[in-house]
Design a protein around this motif. Structure first.
Motif, PDB file in Angstrom:
ATOM      1  N   ARG A 280       0.826  -1.221   0.000  1.00  0.00           N
ATOM      2  CA  ARG A 280       0.000   0.000   0.000  1.00  0.00           C
ATOM      3  C   ARG A 280       0.857   1.266   0.000  1.00  0.00           C
ATOM      4  O   ARG A 280       0.468   2.262  -0.595  1.00  0.00           O
ATOM      5  CB  ARG A 280      -0.945  -0.001   1.201  1.00  0.00           C
ATOM      6  CG  ARG A 280      -2.062  -0.993   1.086  1.00  0.00           C
ATOM      7  CD  ARG A 280      -3.080  -0.854   2.235  1.00  0.00           C
ATOM      8  NE  ARG A 280      -3.773  -2.105   2.413  1.00  0.00           N
ATOM      9  CZ  ARG A 280      -3.481  -3.021   3.338  1.00  0.00           C
ATOM     10  NH1 ARG A 280      -2.528  -2.811   4.224  1.00  0.00           N
ATOM     11  NH2 ARG A 280      -4.161  -4.147   3.409  1.00  0.00           N
TER      12      ARG A 280
ATOM     13  N   GLU B 139      -6.383  -7.132  -3.501  1.00  0.00           N
ATOM     14  CA  GLU B 139      -6.417  -5.672  -3.534  1.00  0.00           C
ATOM     15  C   GLU B 139      -5.000  -5.089  -3.550  1.00  0.00           C
ATOM     16  O   GLU B 139      -4.136  -5.529  -2.796  1.00  0.00           O
ATOM     17  CB  GLU B 139      -7.188  -5.132  -2.327  1.00  0.00           C
ATOM     18  CG  GLU B 139      -7.433  -3.652  -2.409  1.00  0.00           C
ATOM     19  CD  GLU B 139      -8.317  -3.128  -1.293  1.00  0.00           C
ATOM     20  OE1 GLU B 139      -8.175  -1.954  -0.974  1.00  0.00           O
ATOM     21  OE2 GLU B 139      -9.124  -3.910  -0.762  1.00  0.00           O
ATOM     22  N   GLY B 140      -4.787  -4.141  -4.429  1.00  0.00           N
ATOM     23  CA  GLY B 140      -3.481  -3.493  -4.545  1.00  0.00           C
ATOM     24  C   GLY B 140      -2.592  -4.093  -5.613  1.00  0.00           C
ATOM     25  O   GLY B 140      -1.524  -3.558  -5.907  1.00  0.00           O
TER      26      GLY B 140
END
Length: 114
Positions: free
Chosen positions: A28, A49-50
């Motif tokens: 992140r 996610e990411g």
């Protein structure tokens, strides 16, 4: 508690889903790249996610990230090839063992299995 770090590249090329989960804060922050090397149709089913999508079929034309990178696929075989390919080109790369399938089983059961 100390922050998670990637293993020494000399000790191996694979990291576990649990290690990747511990490294998500660094992903992140942009300190580690997370790359999904599956194809677009698989990406549309599920993803972590990411992650960035760089299909294995387009790896020859992709530039390896200048930061450490973890690559994953469905079960871990394509990502192993992808991480090896980028390591041969000077990148710090690891493959997530077991792929997104193992991620779903061990880390995030909300990720669909296919």
């Amino acid at each position: 508690m100390s922050e998670a770090t990637l293993p020494d590249p000399a000790t191996g090329i694979e990291v576990t889903p649990a290690q990747v989960s511990d490294l998500l804060p660094a992903v992140r922050r942009g300190e580690i790249a997370l790359v999904d090397c599956r194809e677009d149709d698989e990406w549309r089913i599920c993803r972590i996610e990411g992650a960035l999508l760089v299909p294995l079929s387009r790896f020859a034309e992709a530039t390896p990230p200048e930061i450490p990178v973890i690559v994953y696929c469905h079960h871990g075989m394509r990502s192993l090839r992808a991480a090896t390919y980028w390591r041969q080109r000077g990148a710090e790369a690891w493959s997530m063992s077991g792929g997104i399938d193992q991620w779903s089983a061990e880390i995030d059961p909300s990720v669909p299995v296919y």
